[in-house]
Design a protein around this motif. Structure first.
Motif, PDB file in Angstrom:
ATOM      1  N   ASP A 109       0.429  -1.351  -0.179  1.00  0.00           N
ATOM      2  CA  ASP A 109      -0.056   0.358  -0.280  1.00  0.00           C
ATOM      3  C   ASP A 109       0.846   1.306   0.506  1.00  0.00           C
ATOM      4  O   ASP A 109       1.511   1.301   0.539  1.00  0.00           O
ATOM      5  N   LYS A 131      -7.542   8.289  -8.393  1.00  0.00           N
ATOM      6  CA  LYS A 131      -7.423   6.797  -7.895  1.00  0.00           C
ATOM      7  C   LYS A 131      -6.719   7.067  -5.931  1.00  0.00           C
ATOM      8  O   LYS A 131      -6.930   8.259  -6.010  1.00  0.00           O
ATOM      9  N   MET A 172      -2.594   3.538  -2.217  1.00  0.00           N
ATOM     10  CA  MET A 172      -3.256   3.023  -3.293  1.00  0.00           C
ATOM     11  C   MET A 172      -2.622   1.910  -3.375  1.00  0.00           C
ATOM     12  O   MET A 172      -1.390   1.206  -3.298  1.00  0.00           O
ATOM     13  N   THR A 205      -9.566   0.221  -2.532  1.00  0.00           N
ATOM     14  CA  THR A 205      -9.383   0.787  -3.551  1.00  0.00           C
ATOM     15  C   THR A 205     -10.804   1.933  -3.364  1.00  0.00           C
ATOM     16  O   THR A 205     -10.954   2.881  -3.650  1.00  0.00           O
TER      17      THR A 205
END
Length: 420
Positions: free
Chosen positions: A42, A80, A64, A116
């Motif tokens: 991560d 994202k 992410m 996510t």
């Protein structure tokens, strides 16, 4: 510039390291498993530039996942990543698939997964008699599912402990360590550093007297009933490399392959204009011992022994990876927020320090940019003239290659290794 921070728990490093370095049966040779077959990283970033962590308000933080850091590509967070800043701190306990921490609400303890799409709250509980504050506690895993957290009370006149069932997320027991009283007016350091020694079921708990930082103390705690069985003082260094935040963000201690315990320590440079200006020392407690090994004093190299140890991690075969702040060595303008840190390996037997010259000098005192996983160490740099990037150090050969970079516009705060 962006900051890359990583915290990787001792349990996770040891478990995956054993998988990767185990020997195959000569009669039925099989390749060692790749730890990334069952795990991932991560990456934590903050929108914008600057530093965060250790009590700083980082602003919007994104997380992410990525399966590999080896590829020479750029990680772009635009549109994202899960925004975790409203709920979680990056200072956290990590084990298996989960993050454990006192969240920003400060009134509870929780177990979380980050995906996510955001944060999954697995389970939380409110405090019992003892209460703990976000970021300001230390921890130790005393078995696969049992976690102990410890910290000084609000007045810092005693050290509280709470034992937690991390599967069902409930308090098993709680109390106060029966530590020797400090001199009149003394106060305990906020958290200290706790490490579990499985060979004799002891928690090694180091702490300071905030009013007298010319020495520090090590208590040996029976993990079964949390009784203090021995306490010793150490004056070859003024304090451990971490006193307030435990190892929630940075690695300050480790056990080697022999079961010996190493603790990174620092001392303010005599005559320094600021307490930030320190030189480091690595101390050792032999397996089963109830005192420091007085015959050992690590990180003594005269030409590079002046710097402050920021993080320390075990590689293998008697070597450690150090992240060191030393503006004199790096040619930086001073201590604090400058490009004044570098990486090096330390031979724990010969005390030989080898600077990893392929990795640029970096900015960031409150950071953990390295992760040891299997036969590789992933080393992050936050250089002055280019984007933050990751270098991969192959432990058996010492070869270093360049991996991923972080796109512009983000502070690279942390990298965490988790099971899938």
């Amino acid at each position: 510039m962006k900051i890359f921070k990583h915290y990787f728990t001792t349990f996770f490093i040891a478990a995956l390291g054993l998988l990767c370095f185990s020997c195959s049966n000569e009669d039925d040779p099989k390749p060692d498993p790749n730890p990334l077959d069952t795990s991932h990283f991560d990456i934590w970033v903050t929108v914008g530039e600057g530093t965060s962590g250790m009590g700083a308000d980082p602003g919007a933080q994104l997380v992410m996942p990525t399966k590999s850091l080896d590829e020479q590509e750029t990680i772009d967070f635009a549109g994202k990543g899960a925004n975790v800043s409203a709920k979680l701190n990056q200072e956290s306990i990590i084990k298996g698939q989960y993050y454990y921490q006192v969240p920003r609400s400060d009134d509870r303890f929780g177990k979380y997964k980050i995906g996510t799409n955001g944060i999954e709250t697995v389970k939380e509980f409110v405090w019992g008699t003892n209460t703990f504050t976000a970021r300001k506690y230390t921890h130790a895993w005393i078995d696969e599912n049992t976690l102990v957290i410890m910290a000084a009370s609000g007045a810092k006149d005693k050290v509280l402990w709470t034992k937690i069932d991390a599967v069902n997320m409930k308090i098993l027991s709680e109390g106060v360590l029966n530590l020797p009283a400090l001199p009149s007016g003394g106060t305990f350091s906020t958290s200290g550093i706790a490490s579990y020694r499985s060979s004799d079921n002891k928690i090694l708990y180091s702490y300071c007297n905030n009013k007298d930082k010319v020495r520090f103390y090590m208590a040996f705690v029976d993990a079964s009933d949390m009784s203090v069985v021995a306490t010793v003082s150490e004056d070859r260094a003024e304090f451990m490399a971490g006193t307030a935040y435990g190892e929630l963000l940075q690695s300050k201690s480790f056990f080697d392959e022999n079961g010996d315990y190493y603790l990174a320590c620092n001392t303010v440079i005599p005559g320094a204009s600021s307490s930030t200006q320190q030189f480091g020392t690595l101390l050792r407690i032999k397996k089963g011992a109830l005192d420091f090994d007085k015959s050992y004093l690590g990180y003594r190299t005269p030409s590079k022994g002046k710097g402050k140890i920021i993080t320390a991690e075990h590689l293998t075969n008697g070597k450690a990876l150090l992240y060191i702040m030393d503006p004199e060595f790096t040619g930086a303008s001073g201590w604090g927020a400058d490009y004044n840190c570098y990486y090096a390996t330390l031979d724990l037997n010969s005390d030989k320090l080898t600077v990893l010259t392929e990795v640029p000098f970096s900015q960031g005192n409150f950071s953990q940019r390295s992760a040891v996983l299997g036969s590789k160490a992933y080393i992050g740099a936050n250089p002055k003239t280019s984007n933050p990037c990751i270098y991969i150090y192959d432990i058996p050969t010492g070869k270093i290659t360049k991996g991923m970079t972080i796109t512009e516009g983000y502070s690279f705060d942390r990298i965490v290794a988790l099971l899938d």
